[in-house]
Design an enzyme around this catalytic site. Sequence first.
Site, mmCIF file in Angstrom:
data_model
loop_
_atom_site.group_PDB
_atom_site.id
_atom_site.type_symbol
_atom_site.label_atom_id
_atom_site.label_comp_id
_atom_site.label_asym_id
_atom_site.label_seq_id
_atom_site.Cartn_x
_atom_site.Cartn_y
_atom_site.Cartn_z
ATOM 1 N N ASP A 393 0.993 -1.178 -0.291
ATOM 2 C CA ASP A 393 -0.228 -0.003 0.279
ATOM 3 C C ASP A 393 1.111 1.525 -0.030
ATOM 4 O O ASP A 393 2.233 1.004 0.403
ATOM 5 C CB ASP A 393 -1.133 -0.236 1.457
ATOM 6 C CG ASP A 393 -2.209 0.874 0.879
ATOM 7 O OD1 ASP A 393 -2.103 0.974 -0.187
ATOM 8 O OD2 ASP A 393 -2.280 1.337 1.995
ATOM 9 N N LYS A 552 -17.498 14.262 0.199
ATOM 10 C CA LYS A 552 -15.812 14.579 -0.164
ATOM 11 C C LYS A 552 -15.467 13.033 -0.680
ATOM 12 O O LYS A 552 -16.249 11.941 -0.461
ATOM 13 C CB LYS A 552 -15.017 14.874 0.561
ATOM 14 C CG LYS A 552 -14.842 14.292 1.691
ATOM 15 C CD LYS A 552 -13.486 14.578 2.739
ATOM 16 C CE LYS A 552 -13.379 13.321 3.636
ATOM 17 N NZ LYS A 552 -14.090 13.703 4.626
#
EC number: 7.2.2.3
Length: 1082
Positions: A393, A552
């Site tokens: 990641d 958002k």
Amino acid sequence: MSSINTNVAEKHSYKERVNTDASSLSADGSVEAHRLTIEQVAKIFNTDIINGLSTSQANQTLKDFGANTLGDGDKISLTKIIAHQVCNAMILVLIISMVIALAIKDWISGGVIGFVVLINISVGFVQEYKAEKTMGSLRSLSSPTARVTRNGDDTTIPAEEVVPGDIVHIKVGDTVPADLRLIDLMNLETDEALLTGESLPITKNHLDVYDDYSVPIPVGDRLNLAYSSSVVSKGRGTGIVIATALDTQIGQIAKSLRNNNSVIRKVDKSNGKPKKREYSKAFCGTIKDIFYNILGINVGTPLQRKLSWLAIFLFWGCRYFCNYCNGIPKNRVNKEVAIYAICVALSMIPSALIVVLTITMAVGAQVMVMKHVIVRKLDSLEALGGINDICSDKTGTLTQGKMIARKTWIPNVGTFNVGNSNDPFNPKAGEVSFVNLSPKFIEETDEEIDFKQKLPSPFPENFNNWLLTATLANIATLNQSRDEETGELVWKAHGDATEIAIQVFTSRLNYGRDSLIENYEHLAEFPFDSSIKRMSAVYQSLQTNQIKVYTKGAVERVLNCCTHWYGHEENDELYDNQQLKELTDDDKHLIESNMNALSTQGLRVLAFATKDITNSSIDLSNRESIESNLIFQGLIGIYDPPRPETAGSVKSCHNAGINVHMLTGDHPGTAKAIAQEVGILPHNLYHYSEEVVKAMCMTANEFDSLSDDEIDKLPVLPLVIARCAPQTKVRMIEALHRRGKFVAMTGDGVNDSPSLKKADVGIAMGLNGSDVAKDASDIVLTDDNFASILNAIEEGRRMSSNIQKFVLQLLAENVAQALYLMVGLAFIDDSGLSVFPLSPVEVLWILVVTSCFPAMDLGQERASDDILEESPNSTIFTWEVIIDMIVYGFWMAVCCLVCFVIIVYGEGDPYLGVNCNKSSSSNSDVCELVFRGRSASFATMTWCALILAWECIHPYNSLFYMRQDTDHPWWKQTVIDLWDNQFLFWSVAIGFISVFPVVYIPVINTKVFLHGPIGYEWGLAVGFSILFLAGSELWKWIKRIHKRKANKKAKNPEYELERSDPFKKYASFSRSNTMDRPELMV
């Protein structure tokens, strides 16, 4: 504040301490928190809902109530450890040999073998007990954690340190650490199947109070409680701990499940009433499991199981060989045959190997902790050395995870820039500047852009609206508090790093959440989900009663929900335009180009949108309708700088033959910029063909749209996958496996558990990882740092290399002894029986006493300087190890055999005595020649075994030139190298000296070891030991010659370039395709 209680026995006696009706207590005196209001529960547990318990309060309560564990479920079982020592094939071979020796009344051999068994079991017991304690402490480090508020600060603590009265925060993927009375939540759902059997998640409501005491409320219907060990499947929440350990609901179940473990296989009843076949299958399976457990061939690590199978195979092979050679042809299967079978069998069994392996792995696990790696499964220690691909990641692993909002773009207003700020929490630090141009225009213009130091005053309306959305579509909080140690006021933040960065930016402009939230009522929230990559919150203004949605998320995901915006022009005519325009495809392309302009700077870009809800009948629980027809407001670019050590670690991975893949949820532009910055992607993509460039960096949608066959035909698997979803990670691992790769995968979320289990080594994040991810992983990084993965791989390679060293040492000795004893069948005494060139006790002494300690010390050898430049190796038993084992073993056997032959036959016609194989009938006069031959060959084999331990330090380099890059003379460098591992040095030195007392001590020499004192034979033993050393050095010299020839074949200009450039193998010297496509260049 005082502690809840003064002792454990009184922990339920709240009646004397609180002002509450006795009816709020259950029959045993515990609090029925689901019947009380939040304020009443807080008062009972003497806690502050905002600041939580104080440190002193929590410490005292922990003393009173004990650790938050379910008793001794993980307690070390001494019986199991003893059984594990006995129930492995190598120890069982020794036990069988002991029984046979005692049965034929060879008391000394049987007694010595029994003593060796006892020593093995004792050493193994002590070491495994230590290892279990070590692994237990490591498991506690990687066990579920809890985020609590204490002294007004949010902190993460081990779940077992949670105490009643703690304020605990839970979110998606967390395991609830204790029974909680919920005090705040948003869309909280928990999976309570473990407790109630209910397969669907339970939606919680903290406002419920079940104050009708006449109505019993089942456990599953207490919606204002969250129970220990349940998993948060949706939303977030905060609660007061009302019960811990065995006082929790799951603790009550744990009590009833104690001692319910069984080795008996259950009968398959899936097809109705079972038939005789099902009962027979269960019975046979149970017998098989028990038998395999006793032999140790289905327990332990893969290497331990292989060694158990090896022991069984060698034992029975030697038994039949000896019986055939010595007894069956003459129909004389007697005591002598049995003793010789024992002797040869013992020579083939690496008795000390299991103990040495256990100690090495236990020490390795402890070393890993110092390198911020917690080993949850010992199997992973063997696997780490073979890793050749890492899927990592980005956020918090390759980068610092300390996000700072750098740029904001508001259409028809301009771009805001934050400078001179590296403090992620302080809204007062740094300067906000402004220019009325878009990021796209700034990127494309050749002119120097002058950001104004003064912000527009008053703020443009569109900017005000964007600030409001950024603040309310956000659950992070900022506060200033006094540091307990320094006494200074410091800024602290609670929440996700991305949301904190946004909240700090809005607070800089006096739009902090705390100053606004009191004017709004929070009606609904749809948390961030990795599959849709956005979140929304619904608020109602208390002043105007207007209901609005604030959203958002990832730019493309938010744009898909938007239908309008306020337009944008690079001029002042539409500055702060308030007239809505329909959002067209061209408009979306314009927004995306501005997003690309920000993402190419390495910024993580998020979009914001809003809308008014005018229909009072709209369903606020319907996410699809809430997040539709939104109005696009603007973008923010957040910078998460790479960790300083990441680039160096990625380069080291490439040098180690390990490919690094970044699998991130970020935008492709951001992912590509960061990947190039840390070295995962090359900077000059024009060196590569269009096909390769496309394959190097893909989005999850592009990758998932390919079939398995199409993925397998790619010239290279993606080095970067952006907008990555959990299922994409699984497909990536499967694709790597199809190419024969050994894969490590990092993960932190609950959705990462499938990929963590699928990978050869699953790596969970210790700081920000969910409990579900940790539970699915093999190792846990305590610092969430990519460099720690490299440390783990380096340590794994060191351990694999060291295991190879002592496996080679011990098995080469087994080969030598087996060959020596099998050839020894040719030495016939006057009674027509074969004479042992080595006695059973000598065999055991060499294998267990002399060789065990050097083997353990080889397991602690330091890693070589070039260990990370070697190719990954996923197996211990390579062809090189097998060939070395045969060569060293054969040469050792030859040296010992020639030594024995010279002594026995060197003086003319040999006399091999009578019954020289039995301690009971041994006679020093009759067996003198045999005893002298045994002593000399025993000394030779002992010293050769010790020399081999030193030779095994390096597979190629000479013992006298372990390090090639030295200016010291050979003799001085040899001393330095041998002294480098002082434990090994002293093990070898003491082993050399120990031969003399064994040969000379009366009774022990002739009655136990069946050998006698010698004189000139010492010279032969020394000479053949030196000859073995010379032969070993000659073999290494041959290996070095072969290696140099192999390397010469590989050496060419492209090879040398590839060593310095890990991407050279993908290079295309025909650059026209790529250079004609500017969008592929960076």
